[in-house]
Write a protein that holds these residues in place. Structure first.
Motif, PDB file in Angstrom:
ATOM      1  N   ALA A 150       0.886  -1.192  -0.041  1.00 39.33           N
ATOM      2  CA  ALA A 150       0.030  -0.067  -0.113  1.00 39.33           C
ATOM      3  C   ALA A 150       0.812   1.341   0.003  1.00 39.33           C
ATOM      4  O   ALA A 150       0.479   2.197  -0.567  1.00 39.33           O
ATOM      5  CB  ALA A 150      -0.978  -0.112   1.192  1.00 39.33           C
ATOM      6  N   VAL A 151       2.035   1.171   0.681  1.00 41.12           N
ATOM      7  CA  VAL A 151       2.852   2.298   0.790  1.00 41.12           C
ATOM      8  C   VAL A 151       3.825   2.413  -0.729  1.00 41.12           C
ATOM      9  O   VAL A 151       3.879   3.772  -1.112  1.00 41.12           O
ATOM     10  CB  VAL A 151       3.848   2.142   1.846  1.00 41.12           C
ATOM     11  N   ILE A 152       4.243   1.484  -1.117  1.00 39.97           N
ATOM     12  CA  ILE A 152       5.267   1.597  -2.243  1.00 39.97           C
ATOM     13  C   ILE A 152       4.498   1.450  -3.667  1.00 39.97           C
ATOM     14  O   ILE A 152       5.252   1.973  -4.558  1.00 39.97           O
ATOM     15  CB  ILE A 152       6.224   0.531  -2.338  1.00 39.97           C
TER      16      ILE A 152
ATOM     17  N   LEU B 157      -5.529   2.613   1.790  1.00 39.48           N
ATOM     18  CA  LEU B 157      -4.802   2.178   2.996  1.00 39.48           C
ATOM     19  C   LEU B 157      -5.488   1.056   3.747  1.00 39.48           C
ATOM     20  O   LEU B 157      -6.536   1.280   4.316  1.00 39.48           O
ATOM     21  CB  LEU B 157      -4.529   3.484   3.982  1.00 39.48           C
ATOM     22  N   PRO B 158      -5.014  -0.058   3.803  1.00 42.39           N
ATOM     23  CA  PRO B 158      -5.777  -1.109   4.415  1.00 42.39           C
ATOM     24  C   PRO B 158      -5.815  -0.999   5.748  1.00 42.39           C
ATOM     25  O   PRO B 158      -4.856  -0.490   6.450  1.00 42.39           O
ATOM     26  CB  PRO B 158      -4.831  -2.156   4.194  1.00 42.39           C
TER      27      PRO B 158
ATOM     28  N   ILE C 156      -5.788  -6.109  -5.957  1.00 44.22           N
ATOM     29  CA  ILE C 156      -6.711  -5.640  -5.102  1.00 44.22           C
ATOM     30  C   ILE C 156      -6.747  -4.182  -4.647  1.00 44.22           C
ATOM     31  O   ILE C 156      -7.722  -3.623  -4.664  1.00 44.22           O
ATOM     32  CB  ILE C 156      -6.999  -6.786  -3.758  1.00 44.22           C
ATOM     33  N   LEU C 157      -5.430  -3.869  -4.369  1.00 38.80           N
ATOM     34  CA  LEU C 157      -5.299  -2.276  -3.898  1.00 38.80           C
ATOM     35  C   LEU C 157      -5.744  -1.667  -5.020  1.00 38.80           C
ATOM     36  O   LEU C 157      -6.088  -0.437  -4.693  1.00 38.80           O
ATOM     37  CB  LEU C 157      -3.891  -2.400  -3.341  1.00 38.80           C
TER      38      LEU C 157
ATOM     39  N   ALA D  70     -13.335  -1.010   0.236  1.00 41.89           N
ATOM     40  CA  ALA D  70     -13.337  -2.246   0.938  1.00 41.89           C
ATOM     41  C   ALA D  70     -12.705  -3.195  -0.045  1.00 41.89           C
ATOM     42  O   ALA D  70     -13.004  -3.567  -1.097  1.00 41.89           O
ATOM     43  CB  ALA D  70     -14.896  -2.754   0.815  1.00 41.89           C
ATOM     44  N   MET D  71     -11.670  -3.841   0.553  1.00 38.27           N
ATOM     45  CA  MET D  71     -10.855  -4.879   0.221  1.00 38.27           C
ATOM     46  C   MET D  71     -11.498  -6.168  -0.164  1.00 38.27           C
ATOM     47  O   MET D  71     -11.465  -6.893  -0.908  1.00 38.27           O
ATOM     48  CB  MET D  71      -9.692  -5.220   0.928  1.00 38.27           C
TER      49      MET D  71
END
Length: 345
Positions: free
Chosen positions: A225-227, A234-235, A271-272, A301-302
Motif C-alpha cells: 500500500a505504501v510503495i 490504506l488497508p 486488489i489494492l 473495501a478490500m
C-alpha cells in the motif's frame, strides 16, 4: 435485503433444473451480491439494473461453488461442502494460472513448503505453534513494539495456530448432520443427485498453510500500500479478511506456503488497485445508505470491492451494462450446464 430472497430463489431454480450442486445455507454472505449490485446502481442509477446484477452475480458465484467443491474436498477434507463465498471463490481462478506459471519457473518449482514438509525438515521449528511464535515476534518487531508486547504477540499468534484448527474441527462436527440431512432431502426429491452445502469459507482459515501465509501477508500488504505507484488505498480493518482471500489459493497451491505468499502478494497488489479505482463508488453507496464514514472523506473495501468480479461489474455499469451483464449471465449459465450436465455425462 432483497438479495436474500433473490439468492434463495435463484439457488432453488438452478437446483430444480439440475444446473448446480450447490445448496446455499450461508444466508449472511448474500451481502456480496448486494454490495456489487449497489455499486452498479451507484454507476447507473437504475434500480432494475441493480437487481439484474444481483441475479447475474449469484449465478456466477454458484458456478464457482460447483467448480471449487472437488478442491475443497481434496485439500481440506470437507466432503459435500463448498464455499460460494464472494471473497474467497474468485481467488481460486486467480491461483490456477499462477500455479501453472510457478510450475515452470526453474528452482521455484522445486520448493516444497507445505506445513508437513516444513515440520519434517525443520523439526520443532517447523511446528505450527513455533511458526506462529516466530511470525508474531517478527510482526511485533516490525511494528516497533516493546519487548514485552513483542513476546505477547508471539504467544498469541502461537495460540491461534493451535486453537483455530481445533475450533474448525468442532464446527465441522456440527455441520455433518446438516450436510447429511440436506443430501437426504435432495435424494428423496431428486434421486441420484449430489448436493454440496454452501458454507462460509471461515471453515478453511484454520488450516496451518492458510494461517501462516495470511500472517505473513499482513505486513506485505501494508508495504504494498505504501510503495505501489498510484495506489490510494490504506488497508485497515480489511486486513483481517486476508485469510478469506487466500484460503482457496492455498488449495490450488496444495498448501505450499511460499507459493501462497507469492501468489497472494500478486493478488493483493491487484486488489489494492481495484479498491482505489472503486473507492468513489463505495463512498457514494455508503453515503446513500446513510453510513457513518467516521470523518473519512472516502472509504473502500478490500473484502469485496477489490476483487476481479467487482471490477467486471463496475466496468459493465460504465459500458453497455445490460449487454455485458447479459453476456456474463449467459457465460455463467453455460458454465453451469457444462459442469453439471456435459462433464457429468
Amino acid at each position: 435485503s432483497l438479495s436474500i430472497p433473490i439468492g434463495i430463489g435463484v439457488n432453488l431454480l438452478l437446483l430444480f433444473l439440475g444446473l448446480t450442486k450447490t445448496l446455499m445455507v450461508d444466508m449472511w454472505n448474500f451481502w456480496h451480491a448486494a454490495f456489487v449490485a449497489s455499486l452498479v446502481y451507484a454507476v447507473t442509477q437504475d434500480f432494475s439494473l441493480g437487481l439484474y446484477a444481483t441475479v447475474t452475480y449469484l449465478v456466477m458465484i454458484y458456478l464457482l461453488g460447483d467448480i471449487i467443491a472437488p478442491a475443497i474436498k481434496k485439500f481440506y477434507g470437507f466432503p459435500n461442502i463448498t464455499f460460494p463465498h464472494g471473497t474467497s471463490a474468485p481467488g481460486f481462478l486467480v491461483a490456477i494460472p499462477l500455479n501453472w506459471l510457478f510450475d515452470r519457473i526453474p528452482g521455484f518449482n522445486k520448493i516444497e513448503a507445505d506445513p508437513e514438509t516444513i515440520q519434517k525438515r525443520f523439526g520443532i521449528f517447523g511446528e505450527s505453534t513455533v511458526l506462529g511464535l516466530i511470525i508474531g515476534i517478527i510482526m511485533g518487531l516490525l511494528a516497533g513494539y516493546e519487548l514485552k508486547e513483542v513476546l505477547q504477540l508471539g504467544v498469541k499468534m502461537s495460540a491461534v495456530m493451535v486453537l483455530m484448527p481445533r475450533m474448525v474441527s468442532l464446527l465441522m462436527e456440527g455441520l455433518t448432520p446438516i450436510s447429511e440431512a440436506a443430501n437426504d432431502f435432495v435424494q428423496r426429491r431428486f434421486p441420484g443427485r449430489e448436493v454440496n452445502i454452501g458454507m462460509d469459507s471461515a471453515l478453511s482459515v484454520g488450516h496451518p498453510a492458510v494461517l501462516s501465509a495470511s500472517l505473513l501477508l499482513v505486513p506485505i500488504t501494508i508495504l504494498l500500500a505504501v510503495i505501489l505507484p498510484g495506489n490510494q488505498t490504506l488497508p485497515f480493518g480489511d486486513l483481517a479478511t486476508i485469510p478469506f482471500v487466500v484460503c482457496l489459493m492455498a488449495a490450488v497451491f496444495r498448501g505450499n506456503i511460499v507459493r501462497t505468499v507469492v501468489g497472494g502478494t500478486i493478488y493483493m497488489a491487484s486488489i489494492l488497485y481495484v479498491t482505489s479505482w472503486a473507492a468513489p463508488l463505495v463512498t457514494k453507496a455508503a453515503q446513500s445508505a446513510n453510513f457513518d464514514l467516521g470523518g473519512n472523506t472516502s472509504v473502500t473495501a478490500m473484502a469485496e470491492g477489490g476483487l476481479w468480479p467487482t471490477w467486471l461489474f463496475i466496468f459493465a455499469g460504465n459500458h453497455m451494462p445490460w449487454v455485458i451483464l447479459t453476456l456474463v449471465l449467459l457465460a455463467s449459465l453455460a458454465g453451469l450446464y457444462y459442469v453439471n450436465k456435459v462433464r457429468k455425462s
